[in-house]
Design an enzyme around this catalytic site. Structure first.
Site, PDB file in Angstrom:
ATOM      1  N   ARG A 103       0.838  -1.189   0.000  1.00  0.00           N
ATOM      2  CA  ARG A 103       0.000   0.000   0.000  1.00  0.00           C
ATOM      3  C   ARG A 103       0.871   1.234   0.000  1.00  0.00           C
ATOM      4  O   ARG A 103       1.700   1.395   0.893  1.00  0.00           O
ATOM      5  CB  ARG A 103      -0.851  -0.017   1.284  1.00  0.00           C
ATOM      6  CG  ARG A 103      -2.290   0.183   1.045  1.00  0.00           C
ATOM      7  CD  ARG A 103      -3.105  -0.024   2.278  1.00  0.00           C
ATOM      8  NE  ARG A 103      -2.564   0.513   3.524  1.00  0.00           N
ATOM      9  CZ  ARG A 103      -3.320   0.897   4.522  1.00  0.00           C
ATOM     10  NH1 ARG A 103      -4.634   0.845   4.423  1.00  0.00           N
ATOM     11  NH2 ARG A 103      -2.795   1.315   5.645  1.00  0.00           N
ATOM     12  N   THR A 107      -1.005   7.537  -0.839  1.00  0.00           N
ATOM     13  CA  THR A 107      -2.292   7.431  -1.550  1.00  0.00           C
ATOM     14  C   THR A 107      -3.155   6.301  -1.005  1.00  0.00           C
ATOM     15  O   THR A 107      -4.360   6.256  -1.278  1.00  0.00           O
ATOM     16  CB  THR A 107      -2.052   7.167  -3.039  1.00  0.00           C
ATOM     17  OG1 THR A 107      -1.428   5.875  -3.176  1.00  0.00           O
ATOM     18  CG2 THR A 107      -1.151   8.220  -3.653  1.00  0.00           C
ATOM     19  N   ASP A 198       0.274  -3.015  12.347  1.00  0.00           N
ATOM     20  CA  ASP A 198       0.753  -3.446  11.037  1.00  0.00           C
ATOM     21  C   ASP A 198       1.027  -4.952  11.082  1.00  0.00           C
ATOM     22  O   ASP A 198       1.983  -5.402  11.726  1.00  0.00           O
ATOM     23  CB  ASP A 198       2.037  -2.676  10.668  1.00  0.00           C
ATOM     24  CG  ASP A 198       2.453  -2.961   9.236  1.00  0.00           C
ATOM     25  OD1 ASP A 198       2.632  -4.146   8.885  1.00  0.00           O
ATOM     26  OD2 ASP A 198       2.596  -1.998   8.460  1.00  0.00           O
ATOM     27  N   ASP A 201       4.532  -6.215   9.844  1.00  0.00           N
ATOM     28  CA  ASP A 201       5.604  -5.906  10.798  1.00  0.00           C
ATOM     29  C   ASP A 201       5.528  -6.819  12.017  1.00  0.00           C
ATOM     30  O   ASP A 201       6.554  -7.273  12.539  1.00  0.00           O
ATOM     31  CB  ASP A 201       5.510  -4.439  11.247  1.00  0.00           C
ATOM     32  CG  ASP A 201       6.048  -3.481  10.194  1.00  0.00           C
ATOM     33  OD1 ASP A 201       6.695  -3.951   9.239  1.00  0.00           O
ATOM     34  OD2 ASP A 201       5.808  -2.270  10.316  1.00  0.00           O
TER      35      ASP A 201
END
Ligand code: PRP
Ligand code: URA
Length: 207
Positions: A103, A107, A198, A201
């Site tokens: 991603r 944006t 995340d 991660d």
């Protein structure tokens, strides 16, 4: 909103453990694999069966076996990798494809960087990705499979935001979505709230 939330107590308990910020990578990975197996049990409920003649040590009988359905598992890299083994434990004969999407942090649009798929002819696919946030990545992954001719696709995620479910429902109304948790919303960075942070991660210990 079309989504199946898998509310089995074991799944809900394990999702809570994954959400906790103090849960480390090893536990996070193991929990993700366990939840994927529990969800996979339900997602594969419609696999077709056929009769097979066998002999037990006592007598001949007729058993059931899964009839020649070709299945593919497609993790969306990276975080989807954490859900592959859980499904392979249940369906060892499944082939595994990979779709690389990240991603763009500005944006929030998905950027494709890798795609390697098994033979798609007559094969049903399960796309796996722990996080369904804006839905951009999942929608792009589904489009990629459809462009190759795949007709039957399921999407399996751990945590979803309503915005992601709505996006996939709108872009791909034929794709059934299965999640362990449907959360409240997205924050200004496109993270699911409350979410679990995340996922990539946390699985791989990066930052
Ligand atoms: C995460 C996640 C999804 C995507 C979800 O991947 O694993 O693929 O974001 O967001 P979306 O629904 O708004 O598209 P990320 O881009 O962080 O890449 P990574 O798995 O390599 O960390
Ligand atoms: N990707 C993640 O890993 N977590 C989120 O909350 C949103 C996107």
């Amino acid at each position: 909103m079309q989504v199946q939330v898998m509310d089995h107590p074991l799944i809900q308990h394990k999702v809570t453990l994954m959400r906790k910020k103090e849960t480390g990578s090893t536990d996070f990975r193991n929990l993700l694999e366990e939840i994927t197996m529990l969800m996979g049990y339900e997602i594969t409920r419609d696999l077709p069966l056929e009769d097979i003649a066998i002999e037990t040590p006592v007598a001949p009988t007729t058993g059931k076996q899964i009839s020649g359905k070709k299945l593919g598992i497609v993790p969306v890299l990276r975080a989807g990798l954490g859900m592959v083994q859980g499904l392979l434990n249940l369906i060892p004969m499944a082939r595994v494809g990979h779709i690389g999407l990240y991603r763009d942090p500005e944006t929030l649009e998905p950027v494709e960087y890798y795609c390697k798929l098994p033979d798609v002819q007559d094969r049903d696919f399960i796309i796996v990705d722990p996080m369904l946030a804006t839905g951009g990545s999942a929608s792009a992954a589904i489009t990629l499979l459809k462009d190759k001719g795949v007709q039957n696709i399921k999407l399996m995620c751990l945590v979803a935001a309503p915005q992601g479910v709505q996006r996939v429902n709108k872009d791909h109304p034929d794709v059934r979505i299965y999640v362990a948790a449907l959360d409240d919303t997205l924050n200004e960075h496109g993270y699911i709230v409350p979410g679990l942070g995340d996922a990539g991660d946390r699985i791989f210990g990066t930052k």
